[in-house]
Design a protein around this motif. Sequence first.
Motif, PDB file in Angstrom:
ATOM      1  N   UNK A 128     -16.251  18.104   6.549  1.00 10.80           N
ATOM      2  CA  UNK A 128     -16.447  18.059   5.103  1.00 10.80           C
ATOM      3  C   UNK A 128     -15.259  17.427   4.371  1.00 10.80           C
ATOM      4  N   UNK A 129     -14.276  16.959   5.132  1.00 10.58           N
ATOM      5  CA  UNK A 129     -13.139  16.232   4.555  1.00 10.58           C
ATOM      6  C   UNK A 129     -13.278  14.755   4.890  1.00 10.58           C
ATOM      7  N   UNK A 130     -13.262  13.922   3.864  1.00 12.05           N
ATOM      8  CA  UNK A 130     -13.304  12.471   4.041  1.00 12.05           C
ATOM      9  C   UNK A 130     -11.898  11.924   3.821  1.00 12.05           C
ATOM     10  N   UNK A 131     -11.233  11.411   4.856  1.00 12.15           N
ATOM     11  CA  UNK A 131      -9.901  10.806   4.651  1.00 12.15           C
ATOM     12  C   UNK A 131     -10.056   9.498   3.863  1.00 12.15           C
ATOM     13  N   UNK A 132      -9.823   9.593   2.584  1.00 10.10           N
ATOM     14  CA  UNK A 132     -10.155   8.509   1.665  1.00 10.10           C
ATOM     15  C   UNK A 132      -8.998   7.539   1.466  1.00 10.10           C
ATOM     16  N   UNK A 133      -7.767   8.006   1.670  1.00 12.65           N
ATOM     17  CA  UNK A 133      -6.623   7.135   1.437  1.00 12.65           C
ATOM     18  C   UNK A 133      -5.325   7.874   1.682  1.00 12.65           C
ATOM     19  N   UNK A 134      -4.236   7.221   1.313  1.00 15.48           N
ATOM     20  CA  UNK A 134      -2.903   7.796   1.423  1.00 15.48           C
ATOM     21  C   UNK A 134      -2.269   7.847   0.035  1.00 15.48           C
ATOM     22  N   UNK A 135      -1.438   8.850  -0.175  1.00  9.65           N
ATOM     23  CA  UNK A 135      -0.740   9.007  -1.455  1.00  9.65           C
ATOM     24  C   UNK A 135       0.746   9.168  -1.205  1.00  9.65           C
ATOM     25  N   UNK A 136       1.554   8.601  -2.086  1.00  9.60           N
ATOM     26  CA  UNK A 136       2.984   8.869  -2.055  1.00  9.60           C
ATOM     27  C   UNK A 136       3.532   8.867  -3.474  1.00  9.60           C
ATOM     28  N   UNK A 137       4.699   9.473  -3.607  1.00  8.04           N
ATOM     29  CA  UNK A 137       5.440   9.480  -4.869  1.00  8.04           C
ATOM     30  C   UNK A 137       6.800   8.856  -4.609  1.00  8.04           C
ATOM     31  N   UNK A 177      11.811  -1.766 -10.081  1.00 12.84           N
ATOM     32  CA  UNK A 177      11.842  -2.630  -8.898  1.00 12.84           C
ATOM     33  C   UNK A 177      12.407  -1.893  -7.676  1.00 12.84           C
ATOM     34  N   UNK A 178      13.279  -0.922  -7.922  1.00 19.50           N
ATOM     35  CA  UNK A 178      13.896  -0.192  -6.818  1.00 19.50           C
ATOM     36  C   UNK A 178      12.906   0.699  -6.070  1.00 19.50           C
ATOM     37  N   UNK A 179      11.717   0.893  -6.641  1.00 23.60           N
ATOM     38  CA  UNK A 179      10.693   1.693  -5.960  1.00 23.60           C
ATOM     39  C   UNK A 179       9.876   0.870  -4.963  1.00 23.60           C
ATOM     40  N   UNK A 180      10.033  -0.428  -4.993  1.00 21.62           N
ATOM     41  CA  UNK A 180       9.172  -1.300  -4.188  1.00 21.62           C
ATOM     42  C   UNK A 180       9.158  -0.938  -2.692  1.00 21.62           C
ATOM     43  N   UNK A 181      10.309  -0.645  -2.063  1.00 19.39           N
ATOM     44  CA  UNK A 181      10.260  -0.328  -0.636  1.00 19.39           C
ATOM     45  C   UNK A 181       9.384   0.875  -0.298  1.00 19.39           C
ATOM     46  N   UNK A 182       9.306   1.840  -1.209  1.00 18.92           N
ATOM     47  CA  UNK A 182       8.467   3.014  -0.958  1.00 18.92           C
ATOM     48  C   UNK A 182       6.991   2.614  -0.952  1.00 18.92           C
ATOM     49  N   UNK A 183       6.572   1.880  -1.961  1.00 19.60           N
ATOM     50  CA  UNK A 183       5.167   1.481  -2.050  1.00 19.60           C
ATOM     51  C   UNK A 183       4.796   0.513  -0.926  1.00 19.60           C
ATOM     52  N   UNK A 184       5.694  -0.387  -0.639  1.00 22.07           N
ATOM     53  CA  UNK A 184       5.433  -1.314   0.459  1.00 22.07           C
ATOM     54  C   UNK A 184       5.329  -0.549   1.777  1.00 22.07           C
ATOM     55  N   UNK A 185       6.168   0.467   1.931  1.00 20.33           N
ATOM     56  CA  UNK A 185       6.142   1.263   3.157  1.00 20.33           C
ATOM     57  C   UNK A 185       4.812   1.960   3.365  1.00 20.33           C
ATOM     58  N   UNK A 186       4.215   2.482   2.289  1.00 17.15           N
ATOM     59  CA  UNK A 186       2.924   3.152   2.437  1.00 17.15           C
ATOM     60  C   UNK A 186       1.840   2.146   2.796  1.00 17.15           C
ATOM     61  N   UNK A 187       1.869   0.990   2.153  1.00 13.01           N
ATOM     62  CA  UNK A 187       0.865  -0.039   2.483  1.00 13.01           C
ATOM     63  C   UNK A 187       0.990  -0.477   3.940  1.00 13.01           C
ATOM     64  N   UNK A 188       2.207  -0.694   4.386  1.00 10.55           N
ATOM     65  CA  UNK A 188       2.411  -1.117   5.770  1.00 10.55           C
ATOM     66  C   UNK A 188       1.988  -0.036   6.755  1.00 10.55           C
TER      67      UNK A 188
END
Length: 227
Positions: A152-161, A169-180
């Motif tokens: 009953x759980x659908x793994x729909x995506x990933x989340x990060x803060x 701009x200094x947050x870019x490595x975090x967001x890029x890391x989740x996408x990768x």
Amino acid sequence: MTLQHRIDNVEARIQAACTRSGRSREDVHVIAVTKYVSLDVTGAAIQAGLTHIGENRWQDAEQKWNAFHSDATWHFIGSLQSKKAKDVVGKFPYIHSLDRVSLAEAIEKRASSLQTKVRCFIQVNISGEQTKQGLAPEEVKPFLEQLREYPHIVPFGFMTMAPYEAEPEDTRPVFRGLRQLRDEINQHLSEPVQHLSMGMSNDFEVAIEEGATWVRLGSILVGKEGE
């Protein structure tokens, strides 16, 4: 600034971020985070077309959900205690903070009893901050394999803060890391996980440039009480 001015300003910035990164505007979904605003402001936001609503705690969301539950799609975006899952499952079709087996068990138990499915984002602590919740990147693939036990759980995506940074701009490595991480894990999955919930008022443009499909916007979009 009025609510409509905020909406128009955010929309223009989203459009620009999509253009810069060669993305389609339709690929980015906005969650209006209403935890800091009143029932009336929440209603005005929904009426203005912000029909994906995000809340952090059920006790704060209850009055708003009771008033507007049929007018919007509800996202639970805060940390969720396992014992509170019964309050959230069945009301919030999306949960953005699944990060442990005990919570998966609680969500599954409640969803099974209601004969519903819940779209869950797996929370990942990309930055490695001790103050941030979420799985370490290397824990994500084994956790996904465990979730096969919970139909009953659908793994729909990933989340990060990302950490709050004076320079977004200094947050870019975090967001890029989740996408990768998503792209790497998807190479081993028969059913790829597509969505990325990342980016808030301070850094959503960078998150969009790095592949966010859901951004969680509070003060920049709906304001704060007293504004």
